[in-house]
Scaffold this active site. Structure first.
Site, PDB file in Angstrom:
ATOM      1  N   SER A 137       5.896  -0.043  60.618  1.00  0.00           N
ATOM      2  CA  SER A 137       5.037   0.891  61.352  1.00  0.00           C
ATOM      3  C   SER A 137       5.456   0.983  62.814  1.00  0.00           C
ATOM      4  O   SER A 137       5.711  -0.027  63.470  1.00  0.00           O
ATOM      5  CB  SER A 137       3.581   0.436  61.272  1.00  0.00           C
ATOM      6  OG  SER A 137       2.783   1.147  62.199  1.00  0.00           O
ATOM      7  N   HIS A 138       5.486   2.204  63.351  1.00  0.00           N
ATOM      8  CA  HIS A 138       5.813   2.402  64.761  1.00  0.00           C
ATOM      9  C   HIS A 138       4.680   1.952  65.674  1.00  0.00           C
ATOM     10  O   HIS A 138       4.889   1.756  66.870  1.00  0.00           O
ATOM     11  CB  HIS A 138       6.129   3.879  65.026  1.00  0.00           C
ATOM     12  CG  HIS A 138       7.424   4.326  64.425  1.00  0.00           C
ATOM     13  ND1 HIS A 138       8.654   4.010  64.968  1.00  0.00           N
ATOM     14  CD2 HIS A 138       7.673   5.042  63.302  1.00  0.00           C
ATOM     15  CE1 HIS A 138       9.612   4.535  64.218  1.00  0.00           C
ATOM     16  NE2 HIS A 138       9.047   5.152  63.203  1.00  0.00           N
ATOM     17  N   ARG A 139       3.476   1.802  65.119  1.00  0.00           N
ATOM     18  CA  ARG A 139       2.354   1.334  65.938  1.00  0.00           C
ATOM     19  C   ARG A 139       2.651  -0.044  66.520  1.00  0.00           C
ATOM     20  O   ARG A 139       2.234  -0.350  67.632  1.00  0.00           O
ATOM     21  CB  ARG A 139       1.073   1.281  65.109  1.00  0.00           C
ATOM     22  CG  ARG A 139       0.462   2.629  64.775  1.00  0.00           C
ATOM     23  CD  ARG A 139      -0.948   2.461  64.242  1.00  0.00           C
ATOM     24  NE  ARG A 139      -1.562   3.739  63.919  1.00  0.00           N
ATOM     25  CZ  ARG A 139      -1.658   4.236  62.705  1.00  0.00           C
ATOM     26  NH1 ARG A 139      -1.153   3.564  61.684  1.00  0.00           N
ATOM     27  NH2 ARG A 139      -2.230   5.397  62.482  1.00  0.00           N
ATOM     28  N   ALA A 140       3.352  -0.868  65.774  1.00  0.00           N
ATOM     29  CA  ALA A 140       3.672  -2.214  66.258  1.00  0.00           C
ATOM     30  C   ALA A 140       4.573  -2.142  67.481  1.00  0.00           C
ATOM     31  O   ALA A 140       4.353  -2.845  68.472  1.00  0.00           O
ATOM     32  CB  ALA A 140       4.344  -3.028  65.149  1.00  0.00           C
ATOM     33  N   THR A 143       2.531  -0.868  70.466  1.00  0.00           N
ATOM     34  CA  THR A 143       1.565  -1.876  70.908  1.00  0.00           C
ATOM     35  C   THR A 143       2.247  -2.963  71.719  1.00  0.00           C
ATOM     36  O   THR A 143       1.757  -3.370  72.782  1.00  0.00           O
ATOM     37  CB  THR A 143       0.855  -2.495  69.698  1.00  0.00           C
ATOM     38  OG1 THR A 143       0.089  -1.490  69.011  1.00  0.00           O
ATOM     39  CG2 THR A 143      -0.084  -3.612  70.135  1.00  0.00           C
TER      40      THR A 143
END
Length: 217
Positions: A137-140, A143
């Site tokens: 996931s690119h969210r990681a 973040t």
């Protein structure tokens, strides 16, 4: 159950609004949206079950709270509890100066955040570190980057360093990993996480070899 489904819908709405900064309302012919800026904080007991991956990935940072095992610290907890029960107002007043100082430190860090620089090598380091941990996931990535910048700003520095990335990775990856790829047991092994980060940065920080002086002809 119906109550469980309603809680699930409310949770998804809150997570969407927190992530996008916009709350969208679609109900009974009403369609509107408005800015929403807030910090969502939640707690859970891992013994009661694990979060679904799609939910865990939408949570930014994860902090594991351990029981205090130092008798001296536990004794201080007891003292402060008694002091609070004896006089909540006076207890709060006794910590007011520190609270004001912390609030000012956070204000200064927030104002300095847009000017914090990220060395070019750390962008790829973050991406590779996330992939090495088995997270796609690119969210990681986002973040960890934003957390590292915040840590630098809070420390009064104008540039992110590898330690900021290490700390941010610990906070941003633990709950996204179903099984720790760095070693046995739960969570991330700090030593191995740091080793992976060092390996990622090794090429970019390798010292140049000294050139041999030309031989007189």
């Amino acid at each position: 159950t119906l109550a469980g489904r309603r809680v699930g819908v409310l949770r998804d709405v809150l997570l969407d609004a927190a992530a996008m900064g916009v709350n969208a309302v679609e109900r009974e012919g009403v369609s509107m949206s408005h800015p929403a800026r807030f910090l969502l904080v939640g707690t859970m007991n891992p013994e009661e079950g694990e979060l679904r991956p799609q939910i865990a990935d939408r949570i930014g940072l994860h902090v594991e709270v351990q029981a205090i095992v130092d008798p001296r610290v536990r004794a201080e907890v007891l003292r402060r509890r008694e002091a609070y029960l004896a006089g909540p107002a006076s207890f709060s007043a006794g910590w007011a100066e520190e609270e004001v100082a912390l609030a000012e430190r956070l204000r200064l860090a927030s104002s300095a955040l847009p000017d914090v620089r990220v060395p070019e090598r750390l962008y790829e380091a973050i991406a590779r570190l996330v992939l090495e941990s088995g997270v796609v996931s690119h969210r990681a990535d986002v973040t960890i980057l934003e957390c590292a910048k915040g840590l630098a700003a809070l420390a009064g520095r104008e540039e992110v360093d590898r330690e900021d990335v290490f700390v941010a990775a610990r906070l941003g990856l633990g709950h996204r990993i179903e099984q720790d790829p760095f070693g046995p047991g739960d969570g991330i092994d700090d030593r191995l996480l740091r080793r992976v980060l060092d390996d990622v940065l090794e090429v970019g920080e390798a010292p140049k070899k000294a050139e041999s002086p030309a031989t007189p002809g």
